[in-house]
Design a protein around this motif. Structure first.
Motif, PDB file in Angstrom:
ATOM      1  N   ALA A 237       0.853  -1.200   0.000  1.00  0.00           N
ATOM      2  CA  ALA A 237       0.000   0.000   0.000  1.00  0.00           C
ATOM      3  C   ALA A 237       0.884   1.243   0.000  1.00  0.00           C
ATOM      4  O   ALA A 237       2.014   1.217   0.494  1.00  0.00           O
ATOM      5  N   ASN A 238       0.352   2.328  -0.553  1.00  0.00           N
ATOM      6  CA  ASN A 238       1.106   3.581  -0.645  1.00  0.00           C
ATOM      7  C   ASN A 238       0.910   4.444   0.594  1.00  0.00           C
ATOM      8  O   ASN A 238      -0.153   4.400   1.227  1.00  0.00           O
ATOM      9  N   PRO A 239       1.918   5.276   0.943  1.00  0.00           N
ATOM     10  CA  PRO A 239       1.783   6.167   2.106  1.00  0.00           C
ATOM     11  C   PRO A 239       0.722   7.244   1.853  1.00  0.00           C
ATOM     12  O   PRO A 239       0.358   7.507   0.707  1.00  0.00           O
TER      13      PRO A 239
ATOM     14  N   ARG B  92      -5.074  10.406  -3.330  1.00  0.00           N
ATOM     15  CA  ARG B  92      -5.674  11.188  -4.424  1.00  0.00           C
ATOM     16  C   ARG B  92      -4.640  11.676  -5.441  1.00  0.00           C
ATOM     17  O   ARG B  92      -4.773  12.773  -5.995  1.00  0.00           O
ATOM     18  N   ALA B  93      -3.617  10.870  -5.675  1.00  0.00           N
ATOM     19  CA  ALA B  93      -2.562  11.250  -6.629  1.00  0.00           C
ATOM     20  C   ALA B  93      -3.182  11.581  -7.979  1.00  0.00           C
ATOM     21  O   ALA B  93      -4.064  10.869  -8.462  1.00  0.00           O
TER      22      ALA B  93
ATOM     23  N   LEU C 295       2.570   6.901  -8.246  1.00  0.00           N
ATOM     24  CA  LEU C 295       2.432   6.091  -7.036  1.00  0.00           C
ATOM     25  C   LEU C 295       3.747   5.379  -6.749  1.00  0.00           C
ATOM     26  O   LEU C 295       4.422   4.896  -7.656  1.00  0.00           O
ATOM     27  N   LEU C 296       4.079   5.300  -5.463  1.00  0.00           N
ATOM     28  CA  LEU C 296       5.316   4.639  -5.056  1.00  0.00           C
ATOM     29  C   LEU C 296       5.243   3.150  -5.388  1.00  0.00           C
ATOM     30  O   LEU C 296       6.188   2.556  -5.897  1.00  0.00           O
ATOM     31  N   TYR C 297       4.096   2.548  -5.058  1.00  0.00           N
ATOM     32  CA  TYR C 297       3.856   1.135  -5.388  1.00  0.00           C
ATOM     33  C   TYR C 297       2.720   1.081  -6.399  1.00  0.00           C
ATOM     34  O   TYR C 297       1.592   1.477  -6.086  1.00  0.00           O
ATOM     35  N   LEU C 298       3.033   0.603  -7.582  1.00  0.00           N
ATOM     36  CA  LEU C 298       2.018   0.584  -8.645  1.00  0.00           C
ATOM     37  C   LEU C 298       1.468  -0.832  -8.768  1.00  0.00           C
ATOM     38  O   LEU C 298       2.110  -1.723  -9.309  1.00  0.00           O
ATOM     39  N   ASN C 299       0.296  -1.065  -8.195  1.00  0.00           N
ATOM     40  CA  ASN C 299      -0.375  -2.372  -8.296  1.00  0.00           C
ATOM     41  C   ASN C 299      -1.873  -2.138  -8.424  1.00  0.00           C
ATOM     42  O   ASN C 299      -2.351  -1.016  -8.241  1.00  0.00           O
TER      43      ASN C 299
ATOM     44  N   SER D 219      -4.571  -2.929  -6.677  1.00  0.00           N
ATOM     45  CA  SER D 219      -5.331  -2.430  -5.521  1.00  0.00           C
ATOM     46  C   SER D 219      -5.088  -0.940  -5.306  1.00  0.00           C
ATOM     47  O   SER D 219      -6.020  -0.171  -5.052  1.00  0.00           O
ATOM     48  N   SER D 220      -3.813  -0.527  -5.415  1.00  0.00           N
ATOM     49  CA  SER D 220      -3.477   0.892  -5.195  1.00  0.00           C
ATOM     50  C   SER D 220      -4.100   1.784  -6.271  1.00  0.00           C
ATOM     51  O   SER D 220      -4.561   2.891  -5.981  1.00  0.00           O
ATOM     52  N   VAL D 221      -4.111   1.278  -7.511  1.00  0.00           N
ATOM     53  CA  VAL D 221      -4.717   2.040  -8.613  1.00  0.00           C
ATOM     54  C   VAL D 221      -6.217   2.216  -8.364  1.00  0.00           C
ATOM     55  O   VAL D 221      -6.754   3.329  -8.435  1.00  0.00           O
ATOM     56  N   LEU D 222      -6.901   1.116  -8.034  1.00  0.00           N
ATOM     57  CA  LEU D 222      -8.350   1.189  -7.792  1.00  0.00           C
ATOM     58  C   LEU D 222      -8.657   2.064  -6.577  1.00  0.00           C
ATOM     59  O   LEU D 222      -9.618   2.842  -6.576  1.00  0.00           O
TER      60      LEU D 222
END
Length: 649
Positions: free
Chosen positions: A86-88, A93-94, A100-104, A106-109
């Motif tokens: 997960a991202n910090p 709302r990037a 995004l620091l971690y592009l996966n 779940s983080s995108v959605l």
């Protein structure tokens, strides 16, 4: 305010420059990293949790990790592959998913959901933009907002559809190169609405030399196209059923010098035959609700038939009828704006009325091919300006030879009789002949309409560059719309077009970039840079490596569905079962094959099959029954143009 140029807020914006963080922000981020926050992916979505560190002497099985869920404190032992970083909070709302620091997944959605919750419908994804359809018309689309984007560079603007239009316009002016914007997505995702916003922005901001193209003309153009090319489907109450390429040509000063629209109406048969519980084109409901008594009398609409083999019937609910009447008046006003005269409009209403009456006339099911109800056929003939005999002959009586009846199939020899009329394929039924005439008339009408619209958009002004917007019908899956039917041949073609555009997107966004990296000897390890959707594309369009031979011999070389359709139509006794048999021998799973390893899967229903679109993430079940009819030659379709050319009206 949403969408404004950042440099206009009194702050100079430097791309890549980070403002200093406060001590609280730094402390919060450090605490975040300490707890190892992760997303646990499960059947219903994903949940936030913390990955627990293992204590000494309590090892876990290989490939397993422990996660404590945030919402209820449950500790679970899960597969390592089901956990994503997960991202910090600093990434909340990037504006660009690529940041995004971690592009996966779940983080995108999560980011898209966060932004949508804050009424931020637009998000950059590198050079692309993701837009979530708000299913309403928010105030963020207005002329006032348009002017906030005027002249801005992309890096100085918040994500917005106007930013995309502005970036294309700016790039065209700076580089003097043509630009293209392609809209992708499922049916109902808002592609056509965003196409409207794009063109509206360009028309408003650039202006036009001599009023060739204005925002008013674009609104009128869209009103007309929507009436003749849209219909209600299971996935969308007002779905675009045709592909369109809108081109705006700009002069030296950056103003619109001329414009044009190119269309492909693949679903012309929708006027006569369509999926269950779906509507015909909007225009029929508008015309049947028309309140002009003189026009109703001329079209013989004062007494409508009790049943219609094409299923064209007036709307039953009073509020729907009233809305359709208003839409017809709006359509007439739009046609006037586009310079379509009263006489030209009348030609459209006569042809549409004739199609309606042909459906009321019907066709015999057995014996001699003819109309089932001659009095309705007489009305159709009157509206088309021909005799009943001429109309009947054009639909049901086909000579085996002659230029009109020549098949369009490129595998057919010049001396072979056309399919469906003395050829090797099955003969056409009387109803299929009638459907062919209706589809042919509508096709001619649509072609005429586009030529009249382009007449109003062209000019003799010299243009330098153009911006092109591409909008095609979205991906369709009847199962997602809660329908139990298999998808149609037309839906296969639309889904295939979306797949081809996705491949183009992959090529431009990833493949081309990776080639640049290689050229500059930059090493980059990527898990999966290959597009997985090319298998499903090949299953539809894989061509033969051999020279095209007019032959009935079946070969073992793999070919896609579109090629096999032509071959099976030429085979004596060819049918959909042998078509699918051959298709599966090339692209289907072998014994014990699993879902996803091949683009095709068998269905337990006869003549049905599953095709895995979007890299096997969207499996659509198709019903191939009657697909050979799409290749079968139908002379009535081509006779429609002759009938109109020789019309007394």
């Amino acid at each position: 305010m949403h969408g404004s140029c950042r440099s206009s807020r009194g702050v100079q914006y430097w791309p890549g420059l980070q403002w200093a963080k406060t001590e609280e922000q730094i402390a919060a981020e450090e605490a975040w990293y300490e707890t190892e926050k992760v997303w646990l992916v499960h059947r219903d979505g994903f949940s936030l949790g913390s990955q627990l560190r293992l204590e000494e002497g309590s090892p876990l099985p290989e490939g397993k990790v422990k996660v404590k869920l945030d919402h209820d404190g449950t500790v679970l032992e899960v597969e390592e592959d089901d956990v994503e970083k997960a991202n910090p909070p600093s990434c909340d709302r990037a504006e660009d998913l690529a940041s995004l620091l971690y592009l996966n997944e779940s983080s995108v959605l999560h980011t898209l959901r966060q932004r949508y919750g804050g009424n931020l419908l637009h998000t950059y994804a590198g050079p692309t933009m993701v837009i979530i359809n708000p299913l309403s018309s928010p105030s963020m689309y207005s002329e006032k907002v348009m002017h906030m984007f005027k002249g801005c560079r992309r890096e100085d603007t918040s994500p917005h559809i106007y930013a995309v239009a502005q970036a294309a316009y700016r790039s065209m002016l700076m580089n003097r190169q043509d630009q293209a914007i392609v809209l992708l997505g499922a049916s109902g995702s808002g592609k056509t609405t965003n196409c409207q916003h794009l063109v509206q922005y360009l028309a408003t901001i650039a202006g036009s030399t001599g009023k060739v193209f204005s925002a008013e003309k674009w609104q009128a153009l869209y009103t007309i196209l929507e009436a003749f090319g849209n219909s209600s489907t299971g996935m969308n109450g007002n779905a675009t059923r045709f592909s369109q390429i809108i081109s705006l040509d700009f002069d030296q000063a950056g103003q619109v010098a001329s414009a044009s629209v190119q269309t492909l109406l693949l679903e012309k048969l929708r006027v006569a035959k369509r999926p269950a519980n779906e509507a015909t084109f909007n225009i029929f409901y508008y015309l049947l609700a028309c309140s002009d008594s003189a026009l109703r009398t001329e079209l013989h609409f004062n007494h409508l038939a009790e049943n219609n083999v094409f299923g064209i019937a007036p709307l039953s609910k009073p509020e729907e009828k009233q809305k359709a009447t208003q839409q017809f008046n709006k359509l007439q006003a739009a046609m006037k704006v586009m310079g379509i005269s009263g006489d030209e409009q009348k030609a459209f209403w006569l042809i549409l009325g004739a199609i309606y009456h042909l459906g009321a006339a019907g066709a015999t099911k057995a014996g001699r091919k003819q109309f089932a109800r001659h009095e309705w056929a007489q009305k159709a003939a009157y509206l088309l300006g021909c005799s009943l005999e001429e109309l009947s002959s054009s639909i049901f009586k086909h000579q085996p030879k002659g230029t009109l009846q020549r098949s369009t199939s490129f595998r057919q020899g010049p001396d072979e009789p056309p399919l469906g009329d003395g050829g090797t394929g099955p003969k056409l039924t009387a109803l299929e002949c009638l459907e062919g005439m209706a589809a042919g008339l509508y096709s001619e009408l649509f072609t005429l309409l586009i030529s009249l619209l382009n007449r109003a958009l062209k000019s003799s002004q010299h243009s330098v560059c153009s911006v092109t917007v591409v909008d095609t019908p979205g991906a369709q899956n009847p199962e997602l719309a809660g329908q139990s039917r298999g998808a149609t041949f037309e839906e296969l073609c639309h889904n295939y077009a979306q797949e081809r555009l996705q491949l183009l997107f992959h090529q431009r966004t990833f493949a081309r970039e990776l080639e640049r990296y290689k050229e500059e000897n930059i090493e980059l390890a990527l898990a999966d840079a290959e597009p997985g959707s090319s298998d499903s594309v090949a299953a539809v369009d894989q061509s033969s490596h051999q020279a095209l031979v007019r032959s009935l011999a079946r070969t073992d070389e793999a070919r896609g569905l579109l090629w096999l359709l032509e071959e099976e139509a030429l085979q004596p006794g060819g049918n959909e079962d042998t078509l699918l048999e051959r298709l599966f021998s090339y692209y289907g799973p072998q014994e014990g094959g699993k879902k996803g390893h091949n683009p095709l899967l068998p269905s337990d229903k006869p003549r049905h099959f599953l095709l895995g679109h979007s890299s096997g993430t969207n499996w659509v079940e198709y019903d191939a029954t009657g697909w050979l009819n799409h290749v079968k030659h139908n002379p009535a379709s081509q006779n429609a143009s002759v009938l109109l050319q020789e019309s007394q009206k």
